[in-house]
Design an enzyme around this catalytic site. Structure first.
Site, PDB file in Angstrom:
ATOM      1  N   ASP A  85       0.826  -1.212   0.000  1.00  0.00           N
ATOM      2  CA  ASP A  85       0.000   0.000   0.000  1.00  0.00           C
ATOM      3  C   ASP A  85       0.862   1.265   0.000  1.00  0.00           C
ATOM      4  OD1 ASP A  85      -2.364   1.386  -0.035  1.00  0.00           O
ATOM      5  OD2 ASP A  85      -2.798   1.129   2.098  1.00  0.00           O
ATOM      6  N   ARG A 134       0.136   7.687  -2.728  1.00  0.00           N
ATOM      7  CA  ARG A 134       0.709   8.765  -1.900  1.00  0.00           C
ATOM      8  C   ARG A 134       2.179   9.009  -2.229  1.00  0.00           C
ATOM      9  NH1 ARG A 134      -1.180   6.082   3.400  1.00  0.00           N
ATOM     10  NH2 ARG A 134      -1.848   4.513   1.883  1.00  0.00           N
ATOM     11  N   TRP A 135       2.895   7.951  -2.521  1.00  0.00           N
ATOM     12  CA  TRP A 135       4.313   8.083  -2.894  1.00  0.00           C
ATOM     13  C   TRP A 135       4.436   8.969  -4.135  1.00  0.00           C
ATOM     14  CZ3 TRP A 135       7.184   6.907  -7.251  1.00  0.00           C
ATOM     15  CH2 TRP A 135       8.571   6.826  -7.104  1.00  0.00           C
ATOM     16  N   ARG A 140      -0.491   9.136  -9.991  1.00  0.00           N
ATOM     17  CA  ARG A 140      -0.615   7.917  -9.196  1.00  0.00           C
ATOM     18  C   ARG A 140      -0.069   6.696  -9.943  1.00  0.00           C
ATOM     19  NH1 ARG A 140      -3.908   7.439  -4.889  1.00  0.00           N
ATOM     20  NH2 ARG A 140      -4.338   5.296  -5.502  1.00  0.00           N
ATOM     21  N   HIS A 162       2.389   3.223  -9.026  1.00  0.00           N
ATOM     22  CA  HIS A 162       2.155   1.790  -9.266  1.00  0.00           C
ATOM     23  C   HIS A 162       3.346   1.183 -10.011  1.00  0.00           C
ATOM     24  CE1 HIS A 162      -1.737   2.197  -7.598  1.00  0.00           C
ATOM     25  NE2 HIS A 162      -2.256   2.890  -8.594  1.00  0.00           N
ATOM     26  N   SER A 205      -7.560  -5.684  -5.342  1.00  0.00           N
ATOM     27  CA  SER A 205      -8.634  -6.233  -4.515  1.00  0.00           C
ATOM     28  C   SER A 205      -9.962  -6.186  -5.257  1.00  0.00           C
ATOM     29  CB  SER A 205      -8.748  -5.448  -3.206  1.00  0.00           C
ATOM     30  OG  SER A 205      -9.411  -4.222  -3.418  1.00  0.00           O
ATOM     31  N   THR A 206     -10.920  -6.959  -4.754  1.00  0.00           N
ATOM     32  CA  THR A 206     -12.252  -6.948  -5.363  1.00  0.00           C
ATOM     33  C   THR A 206     -12.908  -5.574  -5.185  1.00  0.00           C
ATOM     34  OG1 THR A 206     -12.995  -8.011  -3.317  1.00  0.00           O
ATOM     35  CG2 THR A 206     -12.789  -9.421  -5.233  1.00  0.00           C
ATOM     36  N   TRP A 250     -12.025  -2.076  -7.965  1.00  0.00           N
ATOM     37  CA  TRP A 250     -12.779  -1.691  -9.178  1.00  0.00           C
ATOM     38  C   TRP A 250     -13.458  -0.340  -8.993  1.00  0.00           C
ATOM     39  CZ3 TRP A 250     -11.837  -4.457 -13.370  1.00  0.00           C
ATOM     40  CH2 TRP A 250     -11.504  -5.801 -13.244  1.00  0.00           C
ATOM     41  N   LEU A 273      10.454 -20.962  -4.196  1.00  0.00           N
ATOM     42  CA  LEU A 273       9.509 -20.031  -3.580  1.00  0.00           C
ATOM     43  C   LEU A 273       8.225 -20.029  -4.406  1.00  0.00           C
ATOM     44  CD1 LEU A 273       8.710 -17.373  -1.916  1.00  0.00           C
ATOM     45  CD2 LEU A 273       9.989 -16.095  -3.642  1.00  0.00           C
ATOM     46  N   ARG A 304      -5.077  -1.903   8.719  1.00  0.00           N
ATOM     47  CA  ARG A 304      -6.286  -2.706   8.477  1.00  0.00           C
ATOM     48  C   ARG A 304      -5.945  -3.798   7.468  1.00  0.00           C
ATOM     49  NH1 ARG A 304      -7.674   2.547   6.741  1.00  0.00           N
ATOM     50  NH2 ARG A 304      -7.197   2.888   4.545  1.00  0.00           N
ATOM     51  N   GLU A 336       0.663 -12.891  12.624  1.00  0.00           N
ATOM     52  CA  GLU A 336       1.182 -11.694  13.291  1.00  0.00           C
ATOM     53  C   GLU A 336       1.098 -10.557  12.269  1.00  0.00           C
ATOM     54  OE1 GLU A 336       2.021 -11.397  16.427  1.00  0.00           O
ATOM     55  OE2 GLU A 336       1.657 -13.531  16.775  1.00  0.00           O
TER      56      GLU A 336
HETATM   57  C1  IPE Z   1      -5.493  -2.812  -0.370  1.00  0.00           C
HETATM   58  O1  IPE Z   1      -5.147  -1.475  -0.469  1.00  0.00           O
HETATM   59  C2  IPE Z   1      -5.457  -3.465  -1.718  1.00  0.00           C
HETATM   60  C3  IPE Z   1      -4.142  -3.640  -2.324  1.00  0.00           C
HETATM   61  C4  IPE Z   1      -3.000  -3.293  -1.799  1.00  0.00           C
HETATM   62  C5  IPE Z   1      -4.136  -4.284  -3.608  1.00  0.00           C
HETATM   63  P1  IPE Z   1      -6.233  -0.330  -0.631  1.00  0.00           P
HETATM   64  O2  IPE Z   1      -5.481   0.947  -0.728  1.00  0.00           O
HETATM   65  O3  IPE Z   1      -7.157  -0.651  -1.740  1.00  0.00           O
HETATM   66  O4  IPE Z   1      -7.049  -0.420   0.744  1.00  0.00           O
HETATM   67  P2  IPE Z   1      -7.953   0.650   1.499  1.00  0.00           P
HETATM   68  O5  IPE Z   1      -8.984   1.122   0.526  1.00  0.00           O
HETATM   69  O6  IPE Z   1      -7.063   1.760   1.943  1.00  0.00           O
HETATM   70  O7  IPE Z   1      -8.519  -0.087   2.658  1.00  0.00           O
HETATM   71  C1  IPE Z   2      -1.597   0.187  -3.416  1.00  0.00           C
HETATM   72  O1  IPE Z   2      -1.343   1.539  -3.435  1.00  0.00           O
HETATM   73  C2  IPE Z   2      -1.798  -0.386  -4.795  1.00  0.00           C
HETATM   74  C3  IPE Z   2      -3.165  -0.854  -5.060  1.00  0.00           C
HETATM   75  C4  IPE Z   2      -4.174  -0.817  -4.229  1.00  0.00           C
HETATM   76  C5  IPE Z   2      -3.422  -1.381  -6.392  1.00  0.00           C
HETATM   77  P1  IPE Z   2      -2.532   2.588  -3.449  1.00  0.00           P
HETATM   78  O2  IPE Z   2      -2.889   2.904  -4.848  1.00  0.00           O
HETATM   79  O3  IPE Z   2      -3.641   2.125  -2.589  1.00  0.00           O
HETATM   80  O4  IPE Z   2      -1.836   3.856  -2.791  1.00  0.00           O
HETATM   81  P2  IPE Z   2      -2.487   4.899  -1.802  1.00  0.00           P
HETATM   82  O5  IPE Z   2      -3.040   4.116  -0.641  1.00  0.00           O
HETATM   83  O6  IPE Z   2      -3.565   5.601  -2.548  1.00  0.00           O
HETATM   84  O7  IPE Z   2      -1.364   5.792  -1.406  1.00  0.00           O
HETATM   85 MG    MG Z   3      -4.097   2.362  -0.631  1.00  0.00          MG
END
Ligand code: IPE
Ligand code: IPE
Ligand code: MG
Length: 263
Positions: free
Chosen positions: A40, A44-45, A53, A57, A85-86, A89, A151, A214, A227
């Site tokens: 995650d 923001r990075w 954004r 990625h 994640s689901t 989308w 692995l 979370r 953990e």
């Molecule tokens: C969780 O990150 C999903 C992935 C890293 C692929 P999100 O950025 O989607 O999660 P929330 O929305 O902050 O909970």
């Molecule tokens: C995680 O980074 C990558 C995916 C969920 C696909 P984010 O895109 O959620 O990055 P933030 O949380 O917005 O910084």
């Molecule tokens: Mg995120």
């Protein structure tokens, strides 16, 4: 504890880099059999650097690549990366499209590298509902790397923990069709056979970057006794030293699984 301070190339007294000393320390302890990583903080990075954004990625893919040799050095046997994640989308259409293209590119480009390193790649989740090209590339990647025995990398693509439980429950029920009594007697061991990758063991350690604390629907069943290690480091800045630190933090935890401490 934050693991953001990682002077990657600091050389210590013994001529050993900071990273090597962390690796050595981690190797002295118990290595988790299965690690789950919530990658995650890509967005923001990028935004903090005035970038789009999508650039976050792209940088995130490089972090994933950096972690693989580190996992091999540690002797970790299974690692699940949360790719999409689901719920993802819901993001703007262009971002979802970019992520699809990136998965496609990664699945195609890195195939020989996975094979060379002995890494078996298995997609998990409702990944077959992704665009056709992505499904084809992931199928091929998993087929071509099936011989990897060092692995196993599980790529959670269109993955949701609740969906995994629902899918497993449906398949379990179907497999007991006409045998209601046996179905009602089925327990954890019967159920786990229907999780997305039954050869994977339960998750020992979940690492989440970017300071969010979370699970966001990640590995709900398998991580029941995992953990949890949270770090403020944003995923594109995460590297081997951060992985080693997370494992050292895990090694300092006392896992009781509901029992009491016994001296
Ligand atoms: C969780 O990150 C999903 C992935 C890293 C692929 P999100 O950025 O989607 O999660 P929330 O929305 O902050 O909970
Ligand atoms: C995680 O980074 C990558 C995916 C969920 C696909 P984010 O895109 O959620 O990055 P933030 O949380 O917005 O910084
Ligand atoms: Mg995120």
């Amino acid at each position: 504890m934050s693991t953001s301070e990682s002077p990657h190339d600091t050389t210590g007294a013994a001529g050993e880099t900071f990273e090597e000393s962390l690796l050595k320390k981690a190797l002295g302890g118990n290595i988790p059999a299965h690690i789950g990583i919530v990658m995650d903080g890509n967005g923001r990075w990028a935004v903090s650097r005035g970038l789009k954004r999508s650039e976050g990625h792209r940088a995130g893919v490089e972090s994933l690549k950096r972690c693989l040799p580190a996992l091999l050095r540690l002797g970790v046997k299974f690692c699940t990366f949360y790719v999409f994640s689901t719920e993802n989308w819901k993001r703007p259409r262009e971002e979802v499209q970019f992520l699809m293209d990136l998965i496609l590119e990664y699945a195609k480009e890195d195939r020989s590298e996975f094979i060379r390193q002995g890494i078996r790649v298995i997609p998990i989740g409702r990944w077959k509902e992704m665009p056709r090209q992505v499904v084809q590339a992931l199928s091929r990647l998993s087929l071509d790397t099936a011989g990897g025995d060092k692995l196993t990398v599980l790529l959670a693509v269109n993955y949701g923990g609740r969906q995994e439980i629902i899918d497993a429950a449906k398949h379990l029920a179907l497999s007991y069709e006409g045998r209601k009594k046996e179905l009602l007697a089925a327990g954890e061991e019967e159920f786990r056979q229907f999780l997305y990758e039954p050869t994977a063991p339960d998750v020992d350690l979940v690492i989440r970057t970017s300071g969010e604390m979370r699970l966001s629907n990640f590995l709900l069943w398998r991580a029941a006794y995992a953990e949890l290690v949270f770090t403020d480091v944003l995923w594109p800045d995460f590297g081997p030293a951060d992985l080693y630190k997370s494992i050292i933090e895990y090694q300092g935890r006392e896992r009781r699984f509901g029992d009491v401490r016994r001296e």
